[in-house]
Each structure stands twice: as C-alpha cells, then as structure tokens.
Design an enzyme around this catalytic site. Structure first.
Site, PDB file in Angstrom:
ATOM      1  N   HIS A  96     -11.430  -6.360 -15.475  1.00 13.23           N
ATOM      2  CA  HIS A  96     -11.857  -5.517 -14.582  1.00 13.23           C
ATOM      3  C   HIS A  96     -13.369  -5.691 -14.660  1.00 13.23           C
ATOM      4  CE1 HIS A  96     -12.552  -1.344 -12.420  1.00 13.23           C
ATOM      5  NE2 HIS A  96     -11.563  -1.615 -11.973  1.00 13.23           N
ATOM      6  N   SER A 214     -10.000   1.415  -3.551  1.00 12.52           N
ATOM      7  CA  SER A 214     -10.430   2.289  -2.864  1.00 12.52           C
ATOM      8  C   SER A 214      -8.125   2.470  -2.223  1.00 12.52           C
ATOM      9  CB  SER A 214     -10.802   2.641  -2.334  1.00 12.52           C
ATOM     10  OG  SER A 214     -12.678   3.051  -2.335  1.00 12.52           O
TER      11      SER A 214
HETATM   12  C1  PEP Z   1      -9.672   0.377  -9.800  1.00 15.72           C
HETATM   13  O1  PEP Z   1      -9.794   0.983 -10.799  1.00 15.72           O
HETATM   14  O2  PEP Z   1      -9.458  -0.798 -10.159  1.00 15.72           O
HETATM   15  C2  PEP Z   1      -9.705   0.726  -8.791  1.00 15.72           C
HETATM   16  C3  PEP Z   1      -9.579   0.187  -7.707  1.00 15.72           C
HETATM   17  O3  PEP Z   1     -10.125   1.919  -8.180  1.00 15.72           O
HETATM   18  P1  PEP Z   1     -10.295   2.759  -7.137  1.00 15.72           P
HETATM   19  O4  PEP Z   1      -8.753   2.995  -7.080  1.00 15.72           O
HETATM   20  O5  PEP Z   1     -10.497   4.115  -7.940  1.00 15.72           O
HETATM   21  O6  PEP Z   1     -10.668   1.845  -6.485  1.00 15.72           O
END
Ligand code: PEP
Length: 252
Positions: A96, A214
C-alpha cells in the site's frame, strides 16, 4: 475471459475490536454469495482473530493489511505471515502506498512479502500506483509497470494467476479525487499488460486487477463496467456498514 469481482475494504488503523464486531454483525447477512463476488475486509492485525470468528459461516473474507517476510524471529513489532496463516487469514494487502511512503517499504520488500504469503498458503493483494507528480509527467504506466514487475519477480505463473493487483493512484487515495473511468481502465489494462509481458497472456487473463482511490457507492458501478477492472480496494467508504453494503450493489 470472465473473472470473479473482488471488493476489499481497507480499514487502515481504524476501529476498535468492539466496533469491528458491530460492523460484522450489521453486514454479515447481506453479503452477496462468494459465487458472484469475493468480499473482503482488511482488518487491523490486533483483532484479526475476532474478525475470523465473527465471519465464520458467512460470505465475508478477512485480509491483513501487511505482514513481514520472515515467519518468526527477532523482528520486534512485525506481524508474522505464519501466524496470520494459522489464524486462517485469506488475503494479505501488501505494498500500500502508505506503507511505501511512511514506512519506506521497497519493491524488493514487497516481492519478499509476496513470496512469504504464498509460502504460507494465503493470497496477496499487491498495491501499486503513482504520485501526482509522476501522473502529471505522463509517466504513470512506466512507473506502475516497474512496480508490478518487481513485486512479481520469481513468482510462478500459477501464483501470479491467483493473486490480486490493486492499482491505486496515490493522488486519489483518501482525497475524494477519483480517477476517471478512462484512466482507471487504461491503467488497469497497463497493469495486466505487464503481467502478460512477464508471465504470458493466459496468466494475464486470469489475474484480477482492482482500482482503488476514493471509490464509493456512487462511483463504483462505472469502474466495475471497465473490462480490465475486476474490483475495488476501498478505504473510507468501507468503514460504515451501510456504505460497505452499498458498494456491493453492482452485483445485483
Ligand atoms: C485505500 O486505502 O486503499 C484507499 C483507496 O482509500 P480511499 O478509498 O479512502 O481513497
């Protein structure tokens, strides 16, 4: 080639064990069948054991958000892949961008983790994605392609066919600024093309590629309509039971 969609929530460092229990109670009867979609929660390691008990006899699977690449030893504070496997964890999210940026994880670390996860009988969800600077310089495909190749180094074709790659542009994570449908499709296809170049088209046709950044109930259907997007890795919108369930509505 039809690939089963996979929707994975990434809770990051959120929720107490009690809140996690409440969440599982609230969603467990409404998760679509595993025959239609794999539905996964990326839980903090501290209450993974409770999560695994809570999801027993349900369609929910559990992921760890990280692990180390050694099974045991003098690695203070790390999470052992062997211990996660003993808890019957299904998936482990690795690479990540928050781990790469804040904890300085390298492509080599991520590759070692992928090997350790397979050795312990679990499935990696391997994240990749470029910064805004790289995106604006028009170098996203080149940058992400190198991340993917490095992460998959020396895995077998069968292993690569079975794992999950999550394309997550860093500029779209937690910012509310999501990639366009065209960008998500283009980049997920680019990720698949790297797998084809390194392991052959048959493997590339099998590997599942998620978009993350998102994703929410209001936009997930447009990503899921893309031929090379096989699912989503979702942070913020996976935290509340109603919103998590709404992410799965595209299956209906
Ligand atoms: C993530 O944590 O991998 C992510 C995509 O977060 P968000 O959906 O909040 O952008």
């Amino acid at each position: 080639m039809s690939r089963k969609p996979i929707i994975a929530g990434n809770w990051k460092m959120n929720k107490t064990a009690a809140e996690a229990r409440e969440f599982v109670e609230a969603v467990k009867l409404n998760i679509p069948s595993n025959e239609l979609v794999d539905t996964v929660i990326g839980s903090p390691a501290l209450f993974i054991e409770g999560m695994k008990k809570g999801v027993r006899n349900t369609e929910l699977k559990v992921a760890a958000q990280n692990c180390y690449f050694e099974d045991f030893g003098a690695f203070t504070g790390e999470n052992s892949p062997a211990t996660l496997a003993a808890l019957e964890v299904d998936y482990v999210i690795i690479g990540h961008s928050e781990r790469r940026d804040y904890f300085h994880e390298t492509d080599e670390d991520i590759n070692k983790k992928a090997h350790a996860i397979f050795k312990n009988g679990m499935t990696p969800i391997i994240c990749c994605g470029e910064s805004l600077e790289t995106y604006e310089a028009g170098k996203a495909e080149e940058f992400v392609g190198a991340q993917v190749s490095a992460a998959l180094k020396d895995l077998t074709a069968d292993q690569v066919a079975s794992l999950v790659l999550a394309y997550e542009p860093i500029w779209a994570i937690g910012t509310g600024k999501s990639a366009t449908q065209d960008d998500a499709q283009k980049m997920c296809k680019a990720v698949r093309d790297v797998v084809a170049a390194d392991f052959g088209q048959e493997v590339a046709d099998k590997v599942r590629v998620q978009y993350g950044g998102s994703v929410k109930p209001e936009n997930i259907a447009e990503y899921m309509a893309c031929p090379d997007v096989d699912g989503a890795l979702v942070g913020g919108a996976s935290l509340e039971a109603d919103s998590f369930l709404a992410l799965l509505d595209f299956v209906k």
